[in-house]
Scaffold this active site. Structure first.
Site, PDB file in Angstrom:
ATOM      1  N   CYS A   1     -58.261  14.598  61.075  1.00 32.85           N
ATOM      2  CA  CYS A   1     -58.919  13.292  61.000  1.00 32.85           C
ATOM      3  C   CYS A   1     -60.308  13.366  61.625  1.00 32.85           C
ATOM      4  O   CYS A   1     -61.277  12.840  61.091  1.00 32.85           O
ATOM      5  CB  CYS A   1     -58.103  12.232  61.755  1.00 32.85           C
ATOM      6  SG  CYS A   1     -56.987  11.294  60.699  1.00 32.85           S
TER       7      CYS A   1
ATOM      8  N   ARG B   1     -46.239  24.605  76.561  1.00 31.60           N
ATOM      9  CA  ARG B   1     -44.944  24.891  77.172  1.00 31.60           C
ATOM     10  C   ARG B   1     -44.298  26.112  76.513  1.00 31.60           C
ATOM     11  O   ARG B   1     -43.723  26.948  77.180  1.00 31.60           O
ATOM     12  CB  ARG B   1     -44.032  23.674  77.057  1.00 31.60           C
ATOM     13  CG  ARG B   1     -42.746  23.826  77.813  1.00 31.60           C
ATOM     14  CD  ARG B   1     -42.959  24.196  79.267  1.00 31.60           C
ATOM     15  NE  ARG B   1     -41.936  25.121  79.729  1.00 31.60           N
ATOM     16  CZ  ARG B   1     -42.110  26.066  80.648  1.00 31.60           C
ATOM     17  NH1 ARG B   1     -43.269  26.207  81.217  1.00 31.60           N
ATOM     18  NH2 ARG B   1     -41.119  26.838  80.996  1.00 31.60           N
TER      19      ARG B   1
ATOM     20  N   CYS C   1     -43.092  29.524  78.406  1.00 33.98           N
ATOM     21  CA  CYS C   1     -41.747  30.083  78.279  1.00 33.98           C
ATOM     22  C   CYS C   1     -41.796  31.536  77.835  1.00 33.98           C
ATOM     23  O   CYS C   1     -41.117  32.394  78.385  1.00 33.98           O
ATOM     24  CB  CYS C   1     -40.941  29.279  77.239  1.00 33.98           C
ATOM     25  SG  CYS C   1     -40.074  27.866  77.932  1.00 33.98           S
TER      26      CYS C   1
END
Lengths: 280, 109, 139
Positions: free
Chosen positions: A133, A237, A241
């Site tokens: 956008c 995240r 990990c």
């Protein structure tokens, strides 16, 4: 994580005996009921019940999500609300120019992301769509995929689906990407040879050192992590990990993480959109 | 001057005369403790909000001396007596000399 | 900065031996803060409620509440932090109760301590250990 060596030696799993995750209910602001427990969707054969990460947290953390005043993520959302109406880019538009009131136009949007974008012919995450956008419609510069502007906007948009069930499509044009994500989820990575499933499917509710393992659901992302004193994005995240398995990690916005996000989001189908959540 | 410092308060709109109400306050501020080091290993100097006060119609409700151990985006919850209609004034004092204020009216009803 | 004899003693002992020393040996900064607030007065143990989680999943933001009906002021200390002072709540005439909640930073597992100065000039204290967990895969 400083341990090396064999898989079994690297993880100190402490079986807690009784199921450690509680059965507290989450109602935000007194009126938004957040479903934090649901039957596992058919496509998740390794689980019978799915739980939001909220259920694995200490009560002092859980309480912070019960009231938007208490939720530290809302500070970023307040900024995003201001940014929503700020003109940016060559076209002289703001988000509001096309989307008007975020509380109306964005209802239900987050609940179905990531999803297929027909005209682009690809699976899009919310962040990808936001940047599309910005660059195509606003003539503005793309935001850093997991930067503050993006997580603030993601949080604002996700909030408009809060309480609604996560409902990510896994078939049709997204099927191949979804399969790729599923394969990644069950692939062991890194020196420690851990897959997402090793912890989040086979050992949720156990402890890995001092961390109480959740099922790794992402219905609460972007999450305000106390550790970062700020919003953390899904891909960020994932990076953490994978890095913790001592593997070379993929980057935010990569095709691999887009596939993984699609798959992991679908594992939460039936839980409520909970973003922005509070996590340690 | 710390950037983007925005106060936020929650005050009920009305109270019975003499009622005790709960107030919650928040201000977005990094509360740089003076303990952290930058990329070059140098200590980042302390820069916190060191004091917060709440007054009602000129009388003090609470006056808090704040130290670096207060978390980022300082949060307080406390109780005030509302003897009559009026205005709560909240004031935060920054190490750098800035003073941030917020006020909120309350009616009796 | 002058090095106190206590500090020289500590340095000579070394960290591991020092860990076996009684709590008082490390309480220097906390003792100073307490003394500054109480003037060395004896402290009672009734009438002050300190509410803090048993386990804080992250030390950055630990919710804490203190409440002491009839108090003039309450001092909050994080005794295991580099500097223990966290806050002093001074209650004014329009305080409906002598209660305050906030969020504090705890550098590690430690005792959080609160001391209330009562209207009659006496002091009351309460202490609670808060375990601060870190490490695992949360990073």
């Amino acid at each position: 994580m400083k341990t090396t060596g064999l898989l079994t030696a690297a993880i100190a799993m402490v079986a807690t005996g009784a199921l450690a995750q509680d059965d507290h209910q989450l109602v935000t602001n007194g009126d938004i009921e957040i479903v934090t427990e649901a039957p596992a969707p058919d496509h998740v054969t390794g689980l019978r019940t799915i739980y939001s990460g909220w259920r694995f947290r200490e009560s002092s953390l859980q309480e912070m999500q019960m009231d938007d005043f208490e939720n530290p993520a809302i500070i970023a959302v307040d900024k995003a609300i201001v940014q929503w109406s700020m003109v940016d880019g060559a076209e002289g538009k703001s988000c509001a120019s096309c989307h008007e009131d975020v509380e109306q136009s964005m209802v239900g949007v987050r609940a179905v992301y990531p999803k297929w974008n027909e005209s682009a012919g690809e699976v899009r995450t919310l962040a990808m769509q936001i940047n599309d956008c910005r660059t195509e419609n606003m003539g503005a510069e793309a935001w850093k995929y997991d930067g503050e502007d993006m997580t603030g906007a993601e949080a604002l948009i996700s909030m408009q689906s809060r309480g609604m069930p996560v409902n990510v499509a896994i078939d049709g044009p997204v099927a191949d990407t979804w399969k790729q994500g599923e394969e990644m989820y069950y692939t062991r990575y890194g020196q420690l040879e851990l897959s997402c499933a090793s912890c989040h499917e086979e050992n949720y509710d156990n402890y890995i050192r001092a961390d109480h393992l959740s099922q790794g659901q992402i219905n609460g992302f972007p999450a305000f992590r106390l550790k970062n004193d700020g919003l953390v994005q899904t891909h960020n995240r994932f990076k953490g990990c994978i890095r913790d398995t001592r593997a070379e990690t993929y980057s935010s916005g990569s095709a691999e993480f887009v596939a993984l996000e699609l798959y992991v989001a679908s594992r939460g189908n039936g839980l409520s959109v909970e973003a922005p959540s509070v996590r340690p | 001057m710390a950037e983007n410092v925005k106060p936020k308060v929650r005050v009920p709109k009305t109270a019975a005369a003499g009622e005790a109400i709960t107030l919650k306050t928040l201000i977005s501020h990094p509360m740089e403790s003076g303990q952290r080091k930058d990329g070059d290993g140098k200590l980042i100097p302390r820069s916190i909000i060191n004091r917060f006060t709440c007054d009602f119609n000129g009388q003090n409700v609470i006056d808090v001396t704040m130290e670096p151990a207060i978390s980022t985006n300082p949060y307080f919850e406390f109780e005030a007596t509302v003897p009559e209609a009026g205005t709560f004034t909240f004031t935060w004092y920054d190490d750098d000399g800035s003073v941030y204020t917020e006020s909120q009216d309350i009616a009796i009803g | 900065m002058t090095i106190t004899r206590r500090q020289t003693f500590m340095m000579a002992l070394g960290a591991t031996v020092a860990a076996a020393m009684p709590f008082r040996a490390f309480a220097n900064a906390t003792e100073d803060s307490v003394a500054a607030f109480t003037g060395g007065a004896e402290m009672g143990t009734e009438g002050l409620t300190l509410t803090a989680p048993e386990i804080a999943e992250n030390g950055n933001t630990v919710p804490v509440e203190v409440s002491a009906p009839g108090a003039v002021a309450i001092l909050l200390l994080a005794t295991g932090n580099p500097t223990p002072d966290a806050a002093i709540f001074n209650f004014g005439p329009l305080a409906a109760s002598q209660m305050a909640s906030t969020r504090i930073r705890l550098a590690k597992t430690q005792n959080v301590m609160a001391i209330a100065k009562m209207a009659d000039g006496s002091f009351v204290q309460a202490t609670q250990e808060v375990k601060v967990t870190i490490g695992g895969c949360g990073g």
